[in-house]
Write an enzyme that holds these catalytic residues in place. Structure first.
Site, PDB file in Angstrom:
ATOM      1  N   HIS A  81      33.648  40.016  37.932  1.00 26.80           N
ATOM      2  CA  HIS A  81      34.707  39.980  36.917  1.00 26.80           C
ATOM      3  C   HIS A  81      34.326  39.011  35.802  1.00 26.80           C
ATOM      4  O   HIS A  81      35.013  38.018  35.532  1.00 26.80           O
ATOM      5  CB  HIS A  81      36.039  39.571  37.569  1.00 26.80           C
ATOM      6  CG  HIS A  81      37.245  39.850  36.703  1.00 26.80           C
ATOM      7  ND1 HIS A  81      37.713  38.949  35.774  1.00 26.80           N
ATOM      8  CD2 HIS A  81      38.084  40.912  36.648  1.00 26.80           C
ATOM      9  CE1 HIS A  81      38.785  39.441  35.177  1.00 26.80           C
ATOM     10  NE2 HIS A  81      39.033  40.641  35.697  1.00 26.80           N
ATOM     11  N   HIS A  99      48.943  34.284  38.605  1.00 26.06           N
ATOM     12  CA  HIS A  99      48.534  35.030  37.422  1.00 26.06           C
ATOM     13  C   HIS A  99      49.804  35.351  36.633  1.00 26.06           C
ATOM     14  O   HIS A  99      50.907  35.320  37.199  1.00 26.06           O
ATOM     15  CB  HIS A  99      47.811  36.315  37.856  1.00 26.06           C
ATOM     16  CG  HIS A  99      46.947  36.915  36.792  1.00 26.06           C
ATOM     17  ND1 HIS A  99      45.982  36.212  36.127  1.00 26.06           N
ATOM     18  CD2 HIS A  99      46.900  38.189  36.294  1.00 26.06           C
ATOM     19  CE1 HIS A  99      45.372  36.995  35.266  1.00 26.06           C
ATOM     20  NE2 HIS A  99      45.910  38.196  35.337  1.00 26.06           N
ATOM     21  N   ASP A 116      42.330  46.674  33.389  1.00 24.70           N
ATOM     22  CA  ASP A 116      40.968  46.656  33.911  1.00 24.70           C
ATOM     23  C   ASP A 116      40.925  46.727  35.432  1.00 24.70           C
ATOM     24  O   ASP A 116      39.855  46.862  36.022  1.00 24.70           O
ATOM     25  CB  ASP A 116      40.206  45.425  33.405  1.00 24.70           C
ATOM     26  CG  ASP A 116      40.931  44.117  33.637  1.00 24.70           C
ATOM     27  OD1 ASP A 116      42.172  44.105  33.537  1.00 24.70           O
ATOM     28  OD2 ASP A 116      40.265  43.102  33.912  1.00 24.70           O
ATOM     29  N   HIS A 170      47.137  45.058  35.536  1.00 20.93           N
ATOM     30  CA  HIS A 170      46.439  44.947  34.264  1.00 20.93           C
ATOM     31  C   HIS A 170      45.427  46.091  34.214  1.00 20.93           C
ATOM     32  O   HIS A 170      44.884  46.508  35.251  1.00 20.93           O
ATOM     33  CB  HIS A 170      45.743  43.588  34.133  1.00 20.93           C
ATOM     34  CG  HIS A 170      46.666  42.503  33.651  1.00 20.93           C
ATOM     35  ND1 HIS A 170      46.452  41.167  33.891  1.00 20.93           N
ATOM     36  CD2 HIS A 170      47.826  42.574  32.918  1.00 20.93           C
ATOM     37  CE1 HIS A 170      47.424  40.456  33.342  1.00 20.93           C
ATOM     38  NE2 HIS A 170      48.266  41.288  32.750  1.00 20.93           N
ATOM     39  N   ASP A 183      42.103  38.199  39.645  1.00 18.66           N
ATOM     40  CA  ASP A 183      42.700  37.353  38.612  1.00 18.66           C
ATOM     41  C   ASP A 183      43.689  36.321  39.151  1.00 18.66           C
ATOM     42  O   ASP A 183      44.801  36.658  39.571  1.00 18.66           O
ATOM     43  CB  ASP A 183      43.399  38.236  37.584  1.00 18.66           C
ATOM     44  CG  ASP A 183      42.442  39.212  36.930  1.00 18.66           C
ATOM     45  OD1 ASP A 183      41.348  39.448  37.493  1.00 18.66           O
ATOM     46  OD2 ASP A 183      42.779  39.743  35.860  1.00 18.66           O
TER      47      ASP A 183
END
Length: 310
Positions: free
Chosen positions: A267, A142, A67, A65, A209
């Protein structure tokens, strides 16, 4: 002198804010300098720290992802610009190899550094580091393939000078005792455990995540320093579960149940302006050493655990 310290480059989640850059974390662990999840702006954030691109020995990406990975092109090109003289390994989910290839060659540049892609393709995969240390990757929960990382130092021993002196063991003989496990002194065999005490190895864990799953607990187990996402507060528990994230309360409970010594929350969703809310929520479940990460902050790995008597 060895150093074990975390440098935080960014603490945002999907969207950066005026106070928070995208993700980026550098772990200095003796001779290893590991960059975790370089989001956008990581190269520039490094300039505000004591870490340089030349220091980096490996890069770990949890998942692809943006970020957590859009800073890769700048970091990779900086390695070549600075002509980093040593190989730099890169660990990432094997299922994201196409994304890695695109990021690695996102633009034209003269490749002068040796980058070694070492994708992770199995839950529990172990990566050997110097000094017998290991880096273990575990599959998280995730929407896309995601791995957390755990760095473990092997248990060892600490020699006790007064006991060595009592047996007249000094100089090169100490090294021989460590290598062989025993030493014959004046007709008596002295074992290592007679002149030393256990030295538990240290542990670091990096969890991004994910929803709650067994792997989160496995990574966090007995960590001296746990860096873990806490994207949401408890009021958004249902949303966190839906999108594969943790709340501050969940992260704190994981730390408490896993025997973590120092907990670093990070985060954070852009919806929360006040980081104190994460600390307050976590404190309801974790009474140990708690850090709410700040951009460009540093967090030391705690001193070694004191061995239990006897």
């Amino acid at each position: 002198m060895s150093m074990r310290e975390l440098t935080v480059l960014g603490t945002a989640s999907q969207t950066p804010t005026r106070q928070r850059n995208h993700n980026g974390y550098v772990l200095r662990w003796d001779d290893e300098v590991i960059l975790f999840d370089p989001g956008e702006g990581s190269q520039r954030q490094l300039l505000h720290t004591t870490v340089t691109a030349t220091d980096l020995t490996r890069i770990c990406v949890t998942h692809f992802h943006g970020d957590h990975s859009l800073g890769l092109p700048g970091i990779i090109q900086r390695l070549s610009l600075d002509r980093v003289p040593h190989p730099v390994a890169v660990h990432f989910p094997a299922g994201g190899a196409e994304y890695f290839a695109r990021l690695r060659h996102a633009t034209s540049f003269h490749e002068a550094a040796e980058l070694r892609p070492e994708p992770v393709d199995a839950d529990g995969q172990r990566i050997a580091l110097r000094g017998g240390h290991t880096l273990t990757a575990r599959r998280l929960r995730h929407p896309i393939e995601t791995y957390g990382y755990q760095l473990v130092e092997p248990d060892g021993c600490r020699m006790l000078p007064e006991r060595l002196a009592a047996y007249g063991i000094a100089g090169p003989a100490v090294g021989e005792l460590l290598r062989v496990g025993h030493l014959d002194v004046d007709g008596r065999r002295v074992r290592t455990d007679e002149v030393s005490e256990p030295r538990p190895g240290q542990r670091f864990a990096f969890v991004m995540d994910t929803g709650l799953c067994d792997a989160v607990y496995a990574l966090a187990e007995h960590a001296d320093l746990l860096v873990i996402e806490s994207t949401f507060l408890d009021s958004e528990t249902a949303l966190a579960a839906e999108v594969g994230h943790l709340t501050a309360a969940q992260a704190a409970r994981v730390a408490a149940e896993s025997g973590v010594r120092r907990l670093v929350l990070t985060h954070f969703s852009q919806r929360y302006a006040d980081p104190a809310r994460f600390a307050a929520e976590a404190r309801e479940h974790f009474t140990g050493d708690l850090v709410v990460a700040e951009d460009l902050g540093t967090v030391a790995v705690p001193p070694r655990r004191v061995p239990s008597p006897g």
